[in-house]
Design an enzyme around this catalytic site. Structure first.
Site, PDB file in Angstrom:
ATOM      1  N   GLU A 607       0.828  -1.209   0.000  1.00  0.00           N
ATOM      2  CA  GLU A 607       0.000   0.000   0.000  1.00  0.00           C
ATOM      3  C   GLU A 607       0.861   1.256   0.000  1.00  0.00           C
ATOM      4  O   GLU A 607       0.565   2.236  -0.691  1.00  0.00           O
ATOM      5  CB  GLU A 607      -0.927  -0.022   1.222  1.00  0.00           C
ATOM      6  CG  GLU A 607      -2.007  -1.104   1.100  1.00  0.00           C
ATOM      7  CD  GLU A 607      -2.832  -1.255   2.360  1.00  0.00           C
ATOM      8  OE1 GLU A 607      -4.062  -1.084   2.273  1.00  0.00           O
ATOM      9  OE2 GLU A 607      -2.255  -1.537   3.420  1.00  0.00           O
ATOM     10  N   GLU A 627      -3.720  -9.237   3.357  1.00  0.00           N
ATOM     11  CA  GLU A 627      -4.383  -9.113   4.657  1.00  0.00           C
ATOM     12  C   GLU A 627      -5.488 -10.131   4.892  1.00  0.00           C
ATOM     13  O   GLU A 627      -5.784 -10.477   6.047  1.00  0.00           O
ATOM     14  CB  GLU A 627      -4.941  -7.699   4.819  1.00  0.00           C
ATOM     15  CG  GLU A 627      -3.902  -6.627   5.055  1.00  0.00           C
ATOM     16  CD  GLU A 627      -3.261  -6.085   3.783  1.00  0.00           C
ATOM     17  OE1 GLU A 627      -2.545  -5.083   3.856  1.00  0.00           O
ATOM     18  OE2 GLU A 627      -3.483  -6.684   2.701  1.00  0.00           O
TER      19      GLU A 627
END
Length: 813
Positions: A607, A627
């Site tokens: 990210e 995740e």
């Protein structure tokens, strides 16, 4: 335009050397994989082999190329790269050699076959082309005699280690006739274009890596037999605890292939008859027995080890039956091997009465002894031996480095005592330079002046080739000073902000993380924001990169859990929001921010990188939003990036095409926690852009990233303007959920995987809105926070997080 050169043109040096195309002759395992790695690097390749007896004459080469797409570990960065290799045969296609600047012969290890092929190739080879043999130990000088005399100065050995994509070492072996300029050009190509670590070796059997490495394996065999240790215990003792490959010795032999190991051993046995350690150059009976029954290791499903269901069995040499591999290392010996001080560790090993400790000392001593005795024969300097063992065999430190770190003079005395006592594998004494003169006085073979060359009796500096000036943070040998010379601008326990000295751009700030695995702890997140403030105030650009891998393994779960334990989900919300604010700070910084990626860039690391102005990635970069494996969704802008990028692709491609066609690959990548298999694969997934730069040499990463950042700044770079973008909405989410349901029904994902993946579909499609609705980043980030925090409160997610923190392995609940 006049064909005559101007005075200025005539005065130019004309020394540039380009590799426009490579020919690889031999489509076996090594040849095909060398070709694969060349196309990984963007170098066109022609892959030759014999003519097929029936049908398509290039069928052998074509079959090898097709096989490249199926192998694991993958030789190709993406399977499609295989289509860029041109299949050829010797009967019809030798004319293609006129287009090739390097010709690499990589056929079977038969001197007569190689010589015969050279006679066939020679008339077609392009004037000025480099000719090289990929051989693990045959005489390069003898091979050169098969070439016409005018070609011999362009010939050398180039020994890739298997598998060529993943093994760093390439040995470069000249003959007395090899042109030194061509050798430098080839080394530069191997280092910069193929990303390799090059060791120049003397033309002796098995060169440097296999000479020292295979002797080390034979020493392990001999000492394991002497101390009566089972194979699985030996692998435990000679694996990561000793700073070597996790697979240890016998598992590594299985991976390499017992037939291959036997071939190299026989080369030593046949060609090194005057070696004082020759009595030990023989294929061990257990290896010969395994080969006899076709148990060649991993490629045949059985060797020293065999997998039976989930159980790992190992061969019993006495009965030739497979039995459970369950021997354990002694706790006291494990404690010795865990000692960080090299001098204390070796002293404890040598003085211990435990056979496991005595075994480890004996193996290390044998390596020191053999390396010292043969250094002058096989290499120019001690550095080359250490590099060969690090790059070719996965050793954290080479034999001379371990010896020097533990105290040169003390260890030299121990070795001499063992030789005198008859404990060593040979009675040959250590060379005179070990115990007197410059090495003894310097207390080691590596110094600030360079590495010891026993032939010149001098410490010699590293290569002065310009390609090595591009390497920033490349490992130094034990005893060799750092050449980094950075200027630290700001540093705390979490981060370091620093700059490089001239001639590097001084106005580019570099940010590195100091956490384990470079995870994003709250202090690192705040440090990133501080680095942006520093860069905006006093520099032209910011590079985020690490001197060692990985780039970042993602958010620091351990740092987050105390807040969760104390205050529940509400206590994590500020941490989550701070992460989101950090990535936006990078995206809209007033200076360009470039991420220098290598190794893993997972979760928050991914990210962070996608919100930078640009990415420079080492080829071996593994990027992914993972995740869902711990029961949450990406919460630091990952979903926002995917949705925005899909909208951009739609606008740039076919605006009339459904947005979901572009979004689907992102959604499935996130829902399945897909990690790229290379930087090129990351570009295919969408985590790298087509404009992002891929470099092949890990240690050129910061050099390129700093210059890319500086170039962006100098070209008038401006941050993007915040804009709205369309999302797929509830209809898109429904379509994705239907596909996810099929995956659950098919058993590909668990029930709770489906629950988490549904949240991915909801958020990445922009929530419960009409298809095509225009949203902004604030909207997407709010959806991320809500979904992330909601899942964090679920007991099944908490079970997954607890499991990963305890065992390091994902829990599938």
């Amino acid at each position: 335009m006049s064909a005559r050169l101007s005075a200025v043109e005539a005065a130019l040096p004309g020394s540039n050397f380009y590799i426009r195309k490579v020919a690889v002759c031999g489509a076996g395992v090594m040849g095909a994989q060398i070709a694969a790695h060349c196309v990984n690097a963007g170098v066109p390749v022609v892959l030759f082999d014999l003519s097929a007896k029936d049908g398509d004459k290039s069928a052998i080469a074509k079959k090898a190329i097709a096989q490249l797409k199926k192998l694991s570990p993958a030789p190709l960065g993406t399977p499609e790269l295989g289509d860029l290799i041109t299949a050829a045969n010797y009967a019809d296609d030798l004319g293609l050699l006129t287009q090739c600047d390097i010709v690499i012969e990589a056929i079977a290890e038969r001197l007569d076959w190689k010589r015969e092929l050279y006679h066939r190739l020679a008339p077609a080879i392009k004037p000025g082309a480099i000719i090289a043999s990929n051989t693990s130990g045959l005489s390069i000088t003898s091979l050169s005699q098969a070439l016409p005399e005018p070609l011999r100065h362009r010939f050398c050995g180039v020994h890739f280690f298997n598998p060529p994509r993943y093994m760093n070492l390439v040995e470069l072996i000249p003959t007395a006739d090899t042109d030194s300029v061509l050798l430098d050009q080839l080394e530069t190509f191997l280092v910069a274009q193929l990303g390799k670590g090059v060791v120049r070796a003397r033309d002796t059997p098995n060169f440097v890596g296999n000479r020292i490495g295979v002797f080390g394996i034979l020493s392990v065999f001999a000492q394991a037999d002497r101390f009566g240790l089972p194979y699985e215990l030996v692998d435990e003792l000679t694996g990561t605890r000793l700073g070597r490959a996790k697979s240890g010795t016998f598992r590594t032999a299985d991976v390499v292939g017992l037939d291959t190991l036997a071939h190299v051993v026989r080369t030593m046995q046949d060609q090194l008859t005057d070696d004082p350690f020759h009595a030990h150059f023989k294929v061990p009976p257990v290896v010969a027995a395994l080969i006899e029954k076709g148990a060649l290791g991993q490629k045949t499903g059985a060797g020293f080890y065999r997998k039976q269901g989930k159980a790992i069995l190992r061969i019993d040499p006495a009965t030739q039956e497979y039995i459970p591999a369950d021997a354990k290392i002694d706790e006291g010996v494990a404690a010795i091997l865990a000692e960080h001080d090299a001098a204390k560790r070796l002293k404890a090993l040598r003085e211990s009465a435990h056979p496991q400790a005595q075994f480890v000392w004996a193996v290390l001593r044998d390596g020191f002894h053999y390396s010292a005795v043969h250094l002058a024969d096989i290499a120019d300097t001690a550095r080359q031996v250490d590099q060969a063992m690090a790059w070719g065999f996965g050793h954290a430190l080479g034999p001379f480095e371990i010896w020097q770190a533990a105290g040169w003079q003390q260890v030299a005395g121990w070795i001499a005592d063992d030789i005198k006592a008859g404990k060593a594998l040979s009675s040959t004494p250590l060379p005179a330079w070990v115990g007197s003169g410059p090495v003894w006085e310097a207390q080691g073979v590596q110094t600030a002046a360079g590495s010891w060359n026993p032939r010149t009796q001098k410490f010699e500096p590293r290569s002065a080739l310009p390609v090595y000036q591009r390497q920033i943070g490349a490992p130094r040998q034990v005893g060799e000073p750092s050449t980094l010379h950075e200027t630290v601008v700001f540093e705390n326990e979490a981060i370091k902000c620093w700059t490089l000295p001239a001639p590097h751009p001084r106005d580019v700030l570099i940010l590195s993380f100091k956490t384990k695995m470079h995870t994003l702890s709250p202090d690192v997140v705040r440090g990133i924001a501080h680095a942006v403030d520093l860069a905006e105030a006093s520099f032209k650009a910011l590079v985020i990169g690490q001197l060692s891998e990985p780039f970042s393994a993602g958010a620091d779960l351990k740092a987050m859990m105390p807040a969760f334990a104390a205050g529940g989900v509400a206590a994590v919300e500020p941490i989550e929001r701070e992460m989101q604010e950090m990535v936006l700070r990078l995206r809209y910084a007033q200076v360009p921010v470039v991420a220098a990626l290598a190794g893993m860039a997972l979760g928050g690391g991914c990210e962070l990188s996608v919100h930078c102005a640009k990415r420079v990635a080492h080829f071996e970069t593994y990027i992914g939003l993972v995740e869902v494996g711990i029961g949450v969704i990406p919460g630091a802008g990952g979903m926002s990036y995917c949705a925005r990028r899909a909208a951009q692709l739609q606008a740039e491609g076919a605006p009339d095409a459904p947005l979901l066609a572009y979004l689907k690959k992102f959604a499935l990548a996130v829902a399945s926690a897909q990690v790229s298999k290379s930087a090129l694969d990351a570009r295919h997934i969408g985590y790298l852009l087509p404009s992002d730069t891929v470099v092949m040499n890990r240690y050129e990463l910061l050099y390129v990233a700093v210059r890319e950042a500086w170039a962006l700044a100098e070209s008038g770079w401006r941050p993007p303007m915040a804009q709205t973008f369309p999302v797929a909405g509830r209809d898109g989410a429904a379509t994705l959920k239907a596909q996810l349901l099929n995956m659950k029904v098919g058993g590909f994902i668990s029930d709770y995987d489906f629950v988490v993946a549904e949240k991915v579909a909801h958020v990445i499609c922009g929530g419960d809105v009409d298809p095509g609705s225009m949203v902004d980043e604030a909207w997407m980030l709010a959806l991320e926070r809500e979904a992330f925090l909601g899942l964090l409160g679920n007991p099944k997610t908490q079970e997954r997080i607890a499991g990963i923190l305890k065992t390091g392995k994902p829990v599938r609940n």
